[in-house]
Scaffold this motif. Structure first.
Motif, PDB file in Angstrom:
ATOM      1  N   GLY A 186      50.220 112.534  36.557  1.00  0.00           N
ATOM      2  CA  GLY A 186      49.713 111.413  35.780  1.00  0.00           C
ATOM      3  C   GLY A 186      50.784 110.430  35.342  1.00  0.00           C
ATOM      4  N   ASP A 187      52.058 110.743  35.515  1.00  0.00           N
ATOM      5  CA  ASP A 187      53.121 109.799  35.173  1.00  0.00           C
ATOM      6  C   ASP A 187      52.964 108.543  36.024  1.00  0.00           C
ATOM      7  N   ALA A 188      53.167 107.373  35.422  1.00  0.00           N
ATOM      8  CA  ALA A 188      52.971 106.100  36.114  1.00  0.00           C
ATOM      9  C   ALA A 188      54.307 105.391  36.319  1.00  0.00           C
ATOM     10  N   PHE A 189      54.374 104.603  37.396  1.00  0.00           N
ATOM     11  CA  PHE A 189      55.592 103.890  37.754  1.00  0.00           C
ATOM     12  C   PHE A 189      55.282 102.452  38.116  1.00  0.00           C
ATOM     13  N   GLU A 190      56.275 101.622  37.959  1.00  0.00           N
ATOM     14  CA  GLU A 190      56.233 100.252  38.453  1.00  0.00           C
ATOM     15  C   GLU A 190      57.148 100.223  39.669  1.00  0.00           C
ATOM     16  N   LEU A 191      56.678  99.631  40.754  1.00  0.00           N
ATOM     17  CA  LEU A 191      57.498  99.490  41.947  1.00  0.00           C
ATOM     18  C   LEU A 191      58.248  98.174  41.877  1.00  0.00           C
ATOM     19  N   VAL A 192      59.548  98.210  42.010  1.00  0.00           N
ATOM     20  CA  VAL A 192      60.376  97.010  42.014  1.00  0.00           C
ATOM     21  C   VAL A 192      60.968  96.896  43.417  1.00  0.00           C
ATOM     22  N   LEU A 193      60.570  95.826  44.113  1.00  0.00           N
ATOM     23  CA  LEU A 193      61.050  95.629  45.475  1.00  0.00           C
ATOM     24  C   LEU A 193      62.344  94.836  45.468  1.00  0.00           C
ATOM     25  N   GLY A 194      63.371  95.411  46.059  1.00  0.00           N
ATOM     26  CA  GLY A 194      64.643  94.722  46.214  1.00  0.00           C
ATOM     27  C   GLY A 194      64.782  94.251  47.649  1.00  0.00           C
ATOM     28  N   ARG A 195      65.912  93.617  47.954  1.00  0.00           N
ATOM     29  CA  ARG A 195      66.118  93.123  49.302  1.00  0.00           C
ATOM     30  C   ARG A 195      66.192  94.266  50.320  1.00  0.00           C
ATOM     31  N   LYS A 196      66.888  95.342  49.951  1.00  0.00           N
ATOM     32  CA  LYS A 196      67.033  96.471  50.867  1.00  0.00           C
ATOM     33  C   LYS A 196      66.639  97.799  50.227  1.00  0.00           C
ATOM     34  N   HIS A 197      65.898  97.744  49.142  1.00  0.00           N
ATOM     35  CA  HIS A 197      65.549  98.988  48.470  1.00  0.00           C
ATOM     36  C   HIS A 197      64.225  98.858  47.723  1.00  0.00           C
ATOM     37  N   LEU A 198      63.731  99.974  47.311  1.00  0.00           N
ATOM     38  CA  LEU A 198      62.528 100.085  46.499  1.00  0.00           C
ATOM     39  C   LEU A 198      62.916 100.939  45.301  1.00  0.00           C
ATOM     40  N   GLN A 199      62.659 100.434  44.104  1.00  0.00           N
ATOM     41  CA  GLN A 199      63.052 101.156  42.907  1.00  0.00           C
ATOM     42  C   GLN A 199      61.803 101.556  42.137  1.00  0.00           C
ATOM     43  N   LEU A 200      61.795 102.781  41.641  1.00  0.00           N
ATOM     44  CA  LEU A 200      60.702 103.245  40.800  1.00  0.00           C
ATOM     45  C   LEU A 200      61.145 103.190  39.359  1.00  0.00           C
ATOM     46  N   LYS A 201      60.387 102.487  38.526  1.00  0.00           N
ATOM     47  CA  LYS A 201      60.666 102.447  37.089  1.00  0.00           C
ATOM     48  C   LYS A 201      59.514 103.121  36.384  1.00  0.00           C
ATOM     49  N   GLN A 202      59.832 104.192  35.670  1.00  0.00           N
ATOM     50  CA  GLN A 202      58.786 104.947  34.991  1.00  0.00           C
ATOM     51  C   GLN A 202      58.262 104.133  33.803  1.00  0.00           C
ATOM     52  N   LEU A 203      56.932 104.029  33.719  1.00  0.00           N
ATOM     53  CA  LEU A 203      56.289 103.320  32.625  1.00  0.00           C
ATOM     54  C   LEU A 203      56.152 104.259  31.438  1.00  0.00           C
ATOM     55  N   ASP A 204      56.161 103.691  30.249  1.00  0.00           N
ATOM     56  CA  ASP A 204      55.962 104.483  29.047  1.00  0.00           C
ATOM     57  C   ASP A 204      54.574 105.089  29.064  1.00  0.00           C
ATOM     58  N   PRO A 205      54.454 106.352  28.679  1.00  0.00           N
ATOM     59  CA  PRO A 205      53.112 106.977  28.666  1.00  0.00           C
ATOM     60  C   PRO A 205      52.197 106.283  27.657  1.00  0.00           C
ATOM     61  N   ILE A 206      50.935 106.200  28.021  1.00  0.00           N
ATOM     62  CA  ILE A 206      49.918 105.609  27.155  1.00  0.00           C
ATOM     63  C   ILE A 206      49.354 106.726  26.289  1.00  0.00           C
ATOM     64  N   ASP A 207      49.409 106.562  24.993  1.00  0.00           N
ATOM     65  CA  ASP A 207      48.933 107.616  24.076  1.00  0.00           C
ATOM     66  C   ASP A 207      47.464 107.517  23.837  1.00  0.00           C
TER      67      ASP A 207
ATOM     68  N   ARG B 215      67.865 124.196  51.054  1.00  0.00           N
ATOM     69  CA  ARG B 215      67.960 122.766  51.313  1.00  0.00           C
ATOM     70  C   ARG B 215      68.199 122.018  50.015  1.00  0.00           C
ATOM     71  N   SER B 216      68.759 120.825  50.136  1.00  0.00           N
ATOM     72  CA  SER B 216      68.946 119.989  48.959  1.00  0.00           C
ATOM     73  C   SER B 216      68.335 118.612  49.238  1.00  0.00           C
ATOM     74  N   ALA B 217      68.101 117.873  48.175  1.00  0.00           N
ATOM     75  CA  ALA B 217      67.482 116.556  48.307  1.00  0.00           C
ATOM     76  C   ALA B 217      68.409 115.604  49.061  1.00  0.00           C
ATOM     77  N   ARG B 218      67.847 114.797  49.955  1.00  0.00           N
ATOM     78  CA  ARG B 218      68.635 113.833  50.728  1.00  0.00           C
ATOM     79  C   ARG B 218      68.586 112.443  50.124  1.00  0.00           C
ATOM     80  N   TYR B 219      67.692 112.218  49.161  1.00  0.00           N
ATOM     81  CA  TYR B 219      67.497 110.928  48.512  1.00  0.00           C
ATOM     82  C   TYR B 219      67.071 109.848  49.507  1.00  0.00           C
ATOM     83  N   ARG B 220      66.269 110.257  50.457  1.00  0.00           N
ATOM     84  CA  ARG B 220      65.656 109.333  51.418  1.00  0.00           C
ATOM     85  C   ARG B 220      64.240 109.821  51.669  1.00  0.00           C
ATOM     86  N   ILE B 221      63.316 108.886  51.798  1.00  0.00           N
ATOM     87  CA  ILE B 221      61.955 109.237  52.178  1.00  0.00           C
ATOM     88  C   ILE B 221      61.528 108.288  53.274  1.00  0.00           C
TER      89      ILE B 221
END
Length: 126
Positions: free
Chosen positions: A105-126, A76-82
């Motif tokens: 432990g990787d952290a993300f910021e959720l950015v809500l768009g009109r028809k999408h949800l985007q994950l933006k990876q946050l910089d790791p905290i040292d 199987r391959s990724a469908r890019y839908r969840i």
């Protein structure tokens, strides 16, 4: 009805040689002559033409499918839908996390768009 096997069918070079000697017969007759048939409890012979043709292809050295080890776990391959699960969670599968090289432990910021949800990876905290 349970089928009874009638012996081992020919494979490889033996199959190719036998098929060459049966040039005037039909595909079904060739398959039966090479052992690609079964006999039911009722005595009815059933020719397995698909297995016969697959054996011929393999005997010729033609590979139609990659071996399972080369396809990955199950091909199987990724469908890019969840989808949202019943409990309201979003599950991001292993195919995506491996592709993004994510670690526990990787952290993300959720950015809500009109028809999408985007994950933006946050910089790791040292």
């Amino acid at each position: 009805m349970v089928k009874q096997k009638t012996g081992e069918p020919l494979t490889g070079e033996a199959l190719l040689q036998k098929v060459k000697t049966l040039a005037t017969l039909s595909k079904t007759q060739k398959a039966k002559a090479c052992g690609y048939y079964t006999v039911t409890k009722g005595g009815v012979e059933r020719v397995n033409l698909l297995q016969f043709l697959q054996a011929l292809i393999e005997a010729e050295g033609i590979i139609l499918d990659k071996p399972a080890a080369e396809r990955g776990r199950d091909g199987r391959s990724a469908r890019y839908r969840i989808a949202v699960q019943a409990n309201g969670n979003l599950l991001i599968g292993t195919a995506y996390t491996q592709q993004m090289r994510l670690q526990p432990g990787d952290a993300f910021e959720l950015v809500l768009g009109r028809k999408h949800l985007q994950l933006k990876q946050l910089d790791p905290i040292d």
